[in-house]
Every structure is written in structure tokens, then in C-alpha cells.
Design a protein around this motif. Structure first.
Motif, mmCIF file in Angstrom:
data_model
loop_
_atom_site.group_PDB
_atom_site.id
_atom_site.type_symbol
_atom_site.label_atom_id
_atom_site.label_comp_id
_atom_site.label_asym_id
_atom_site.label_seq_id
_atom_site.Cartn_x
_atom_site.Cartn_y
_atom_site.Cartn_z
ATOM 1 N N PHE A 43 0.765 -1.033 -0.247
ATOM 2 C CA PHE A 43 -0.338 0.463 -0.292
ATOM 3 C C PHE A 43 0.641 1.278 -0.263
ATOM 4 O O PHE A 43 0.586 2.263 -1.068
ATOM 5 C CB PHE A 43 -0.530 -0.277 1.330
ATOM 6 C CG PHE A 43 -2.428 1.565 1.444
ATOM 7 C CD1 PHE A 43 -2.616 1.608 0.825
ATOM 8 C CD2 PHE A 43 -1.574 2.294 2.712
ATOM 9 C CE1 PHE A 43 -3.706 2.387 0.836
ATOM 10 C CE2 PHE A 43 -1.902 3.240 2.368
ATOM 11 C CZ PHE A 43 -3.265 3.638 2.094
ATOM 12 N N LEU A 46 2.709 1.486 -3.000
ATOM 13 C CA LEU A 46 2.072 2.081 -4.406
ATOM 14 C C LEU A 46 2.185 3.587 -4.212
ATOM 15 O O LEU A 46 1.654 4.971 -5.180
ATOM 16 C CB LEU A 46 0.401 0.740 -4.489
ATOM 17 C CG LEU A 46 0.615 0.388 -5.151
ATOM 18 C CD1 LEU A 46 -0.757 -0.989 -5.255
ATOM 19 C CD2 LEU A 46 1.248 0.289 -6.433
ATOM 20 N N ILE A 47 1.285 4.161 -2.847
ATOM 21 C CA ILE A 47 0.831 5.366 -3.303
ATOM 22 C C ILE A 47 1.931 6.076 -2.468
ATOM 23 O O ILE A 47 2.101 7.099 -3.883
ATOM 24 C CB ILE A 47 0.714 5.890 -1.403
ATOM 25 C CG1 ILE A 47 -0.461 5.062 -0.916
ATOM 26 C CG2 ILE A 47 0.736 7.392 -0.746
ATOM 27 C CD1 ILE A 47 -2.215 5.599 -1.250
ATOM 28 N N ASP A 64 -2.617 2.578 -10.282
ATOM 29 C CA ASP A 64 -1.500 1.998 -8.773
ATOM 30 C C ASP A 64 -2.911 2.530 -7.601
ATOM 31 O O ASP A 64 -2.832 1.830 -6.815
ATOM 32 C CB ASP A 64 -0.851 3.443 -8.634
ATOM 33 C CG ASP A 64 0.614 2.875 -10.074
ATOM 34 O OD1 ASP A 64 0.284 1.626 -9.699
ATOM 35 O OD2 ASP A 64 1.607 3.070 -10.041
ATOM 36 N N ALA A 68 -3.755 0.196 -4.568
ATOM 37 C CA ALA A 68 -3.274 1.038 -3.208
ATOM 38 C C ALA A 68 -4.583 0.732 -2.554
ATOM 39 O O ALA A 68 -5.362 -0.109 -1.093
ATOM 40 C CB ALA A 68 -2.607 1.793 -3.163
ATOM 41 N N HIS A 71 -5.556 -3.049 -1.574
ATOM 42 C CA HIS A 71 -5.019 -3.652 -0.060
ATOM 43 C C HIS A 71 -5.123 -2.967 1.279
ATOM 44 O O HIS A 71 -5.004 -3.848 2.215
ATOM 45 C CB HIS A 71 -3.619 -3.319 -0.653
ATOM 46 C CG HIS A 71 -2.549 -3.978 -1.338
ATOM 47 N ND1 HIS A 71 -1.707 -5.060 -1.046
ATOM 48 C CD2 HIS A 71 -1.475 -4.047 -2.791
ATOM 49 C CE1 HIS A 71 -1.586 -4.988 -2.021
ATOM 50 N NE2 HIS A 71 -1.460 -4.760 -3.234
ATOM 51 N N HIS A 72 -5.897 -1.904 1.605
ATOM 52 C CA HIS A 72 -5.771 -1.653 2.032
ATOM 53 C C HIS A 72 -7.081 -2.086 2.632
ATOM 54 O O HIS A 72 -7.238 -2.086 3.842
ATOM 55 C CB HIS A 72 -6.329 0.709 1.579
ATOM 56 C CG HIS A 72 -7.534 0.708 3.098
ATOM 57 N ND1 HIS A 72 -6.842 1.584 4.703
ATOM 58 C CD2 HIS A 72 -8.848 0.945 3.085
ATOM 59 C CE1 HIS A 72 -7.969 1.062 5.137
ATOM 60 N NE2 HIS A 72 -9.237 1.514 3.811
#
Lengths: 197, 227
Positions: A43, A46-47, A64, A68, A71-72
Motif C-alpha cells: 500500500f 503504491l502511494i 496504482d 492501493a 490493499h487497504h
């Protein structure tokens, strides 16, 4: 697949017998925790990537960003599963206090993880302190009384026990008529059985 | 003549019932039934409970006296039975509340309205419970999660509200009986124009099976009893 292990953990709890505890599955538990850290790393990377590309994290809508987000969400879901597992077990541990009393038999204690044992002790202390403040014993008298006395059979050799200001010889298989409140503590520990009828 | 004596008898029966229904044990029974059926915790009946405690003490003394005097064993055991029943009611009442606290401790702790319904000892107990469980959850799960996900009450830092707290379901259905004529009970949360058609009334003594949420305020003010 994301979230599968956490789901397994919850399923394992849900398929267990109601009100009974299975051993704490620390192996699978740790795997889910590890998965959470992995999600967080991905995460963050990607951020960071989005930021490096000079895009605004709040408004960017690209692969992306959605990655993210996945994933979060997977992490949050894992958290919910982990919490549900621990929380529901904690509820059973609370109920054991009512059903069995302040001392757990060894075969149950073996199934608890370290923190759960601590929790049981703390919870038991909290209940004890409440009862001593209110001057009532809440773990007896679980069913409405029909008669002040009950007939019980002693299941184990308990020797001489003082009950109701009288010394009773609770030899194995002897039958006694006791005050319900006195008998209940023995019955819940499985040392006596109530004779009905 | 005959009819008047019947009426008088009926009257005295009513008086008797009215009298019985206001004894503390009867009041405790009512509080106990309400607490047992309500999904959320109700106001602690502190005055009632302290009166009942005094009565229990008196009853204990009576039984003690009877036993040492060697009075008729039958009457002693009747007193004992009465005492046991009252004790059971008291214990069960306190127990139900304690078990509700165990179930919804985080919700009760953070909701001021519910928090104020607890007795002093219950507040202490709730604090001890939440501390214990919080610590347990932190040790097993939360401390091992990434920083933004460590709240007991929230799923993650993005959540605006506390979305990890178990709350009682107020939409559940309960069996209840009104003590007086009630009108304008609103069923459901429909739009304003629909509401007038959904207003509901209750005759005293009639049984209803109804959503707890719509009579919540009436239970709290003592106009409706739960069964």
C-alpha cells in the motif's frame, strides 16, 4: 488470494461447537498478521509511486490508486477477521466464568493463549470486585428456586465439609439434602449431581 | 344486596391487587422482566434495589429468629422460600445487567446516555472490563498491525465513526403490555407524510408484539411493561 487465511480463521471458529473453545490457532493467526504487514508495505509503495509521478493522492484515478485501495481493504478485512476471532473467543471465556467459575480446569486452560489466560484472570477479578462491592454472589442461584432444599448425590470423596453450620460427611455416592445455594457451587464443579423427582 | 356485596368484594380484590402490585418485590419483578426483555441496558433502579436489600436483611433476621426459637419448621421453610425467591430476583436482575455490560461494554462506555444508567459499582466494573479486553485485543492483534489500523473502535484511520463496536439491536421485536391508554406510537421511520397513517394506539392490558425501537421511550418512562 487476499483474505483467504483470515476467512479460514473465522470459519474455524464458526464451525466449532457453540460455547466450546478450540485451541488458539496461533500458527494461522500469525500468518494473517504477516499478510497484514505485507499489504501495508505494498500500500505504502503504491502511494509513494503515485506521489513520485506527481499526481495528487486524493484525486488520482489510475491502476496504482485502485491497487492501493485493494490493499487497504484487504488489510481492513483481515483486521476484522482477527478481531472477530479474538473477540468471540473472549466472549466464550467470559461465559466460562459464569458456567464453571473462577478456576478453569486444565483441559480448558491449555486451549487458551497467554493473553487469553491473562484476560480471564482480569475479568474474574473484575467480577469478584463487583460482587464484593454489591455484597452479592451472582454465580449461584442460576435457575429460579422451587424449594429451598435440593437432593444431591456426591460424585467424589469430598470428606467433611462445613455447610450451613453443620459438618457433613460428603462421602462418594452419599445422598444429602442441602440448601440450594450451598449445593450449587458443588454441582457446577461437577462434584455433585442433583437428584430430580 | 347480593350484588353490592359482590361489588364490595370485587373492590377489595382490586385493592388487594393494587396493594400487592406496589410492593417492592413486585416492583423488582417488573424491573427484572423489563431488563430481561429489553435489548439494551435500562436505568438502574437504585432506590428500589436498596429497599429490597433492606427487606432481604429483615427476612434473613426473621428466618434466623425462627430457627433459633425452634418455631414450626413448616412456617420457617415458607419464610426461607420467600427469602430465596426474592434473593433470586435480586441476583438475576443484577446478573442480567452485568451480562449486558459484558456484551456491549465498549458501546456502553462511550455512550453517555447508557453510561449514566449504570450504578456506581457497575461503572467500575465496566471500566475494568473494557480495560481488560482492550489490553487483550491490543496484545493479540492491534499492536501487530500497521500504525493506522490500531484502534479498538475504528477499522482504520479513514473511518469517521466508530465502526468496530458491537451494539445492541434495537430493531428486535418484544412482547409488551401497556399500563395505560397510549396513542400516537410511531411504527417505523417512514417519510413524514406516511407517518400519520402508521400511528398506533394501545389499550391498557393488551398484549402486543412490537419493534422495541418504537416503544423504547415508553418503556423507559414506565408506561409499558415488557414481558
Amino acid at each position: 488470494m487476499y483474505g483467504r487465511k483470515a476467512c479460514q480463521l473465522v470459519k474455524e471458529f464458526a464451525s466449532g461447537e457453540k460455547g466450546q473453545l478450540a485451541p488458539f490457532n496461533s500458527d494461522l493467526f500469525e500468518q494473517v498478521i504477516a499478510e497484514c504487514s505485507q499489504h501495508h508495505l505494498e500500500f505504502k509503495s503504491l502511494i509513494r509511486k503515485t506521489q513520485e509521478e506527481g499526481l495528487d493522492v486524493q484525486t488520482a484515478r489510475n491502476a496504482d490508486q485502485y491497487g492501493a485501495l485493494s490493499h487497504h481493504l484487504a488489510l481492513v478485512r483481515n483486521k476484522r477477521c482477527l478481531m472477530a476471532y479474538v473477540y468471540n473467543r473472549a466472549e466464550i471465556i467470559q461465559s466460562l466464568l459464569w458456567k464453571i467459575g473462577h478456576v478453569l480446569p486444565q483441559e480448558i486452560e491449555e486451549k487458551l493463549c497467554h493473553s487469553e489466560k491473562e484476560y480471564f484472570k482480569k475479568h474474574s477479578a473484575a467480577l469478584k470486585s463487583y460482587m464484593s462491592k454489591e455484597l452479592v454472589e451472582l454465580t449461584v442461584d442460576m435457575v429460579p428456586p422451587k424449594d429451598p432444599y435440593v437432593k444431591v448425590r456426591v460424585l467424589d470423596d469430598l470428606g467433611i465439609v462445613v455447610c450451613d453450620d453443620k459438618a457433613n460427611n460428603f462421602a462418594r455416592y452419599s445422598i444429602h439434602s442441602l440448601k440450594r445455594t450451598d449445593a450449587e457451587q458443588f454441582i457446577s464443579r461437577g462434584l455433585m449431581e442433583e437428584l430430580i423427582g | 344486596m347480593e350484588s353490592s356485596s359482590v361489588a364490595a368484594e370485587g373492590g377489595s380484590m382490586d385493592d388487594y391487587e393494587a396493594l400487592i402490585s406496589t410492593t417492592d418485590v413486585e416492583l423488582l419483578k417488573r424491573a427484572w422482566r423489563n431488563e430481561k426483555s429489553a435489548p439494551e441496558i435500562l436505568r438502574f433502579e437504585s432506590h428500589l434495589i436498596s429497599r429490597v436489600r433492606e427487606q432481604i436483611q429483615l427476612m434473613e433476621e426473621t428466618v434466623e429468629e425462627k430457627t433459633t426459637e425452634g418455631a414450626d419448621p413448616l412456617s420457617t421453610s415458607l419464610y426461607q422460600m420467600d427469602l430465596d425467591r426474592t434473593l433470586f430476583l435480586l441476583r438475576s436482575y443484577l446478573r442480567i445487567r452485568i451480562q449486558k455490560i459484558e456484551k456491549y461494554m465498549f458501546h456502553i462506555e462511550k455512550t453517555e446516555e447508557l453510561w449514566n444508567r449504570l450504578s456506581k459499582a457497575e461503572k467500575t466494573y465496566t471500566r475494568a472490563c473494557t480495560d481488560g479486553l482492550k489490553q487483550h485485543l491490543e496484545e493479540t492483534v492491534l499492536s501487530k498491525l500497521p500504525e493506522n489500523y490500531q484502534s479498538v473502535l475504528k477499522q482504520s484511520f479513514i473511518s469517521e465513526e466508530d465502526d468496530m463496536v458491537p451494539e445492541p439491536r434495537l430493531e428486535t421485536f418484544v412482547l409488551c403490555r401497556s399500563r395505560e391508554y397510549l396513542t400516537g406510537i410511531q411504527l417505523g421511520d417512514g417519510p413524514v407524510d406516511d407517518r400519520s397513517s402508521q400511528l398506533f394506539e394501545m389499550e391498557p392490558g393488551d398484549l402486543h408484539f412490537i419493534c422495541y425501537k418504537s416503544i423504547k421511550a415508553l418503556v423507559e418512562s414506565g408506561k409499558i411493561d415488557l414481558l
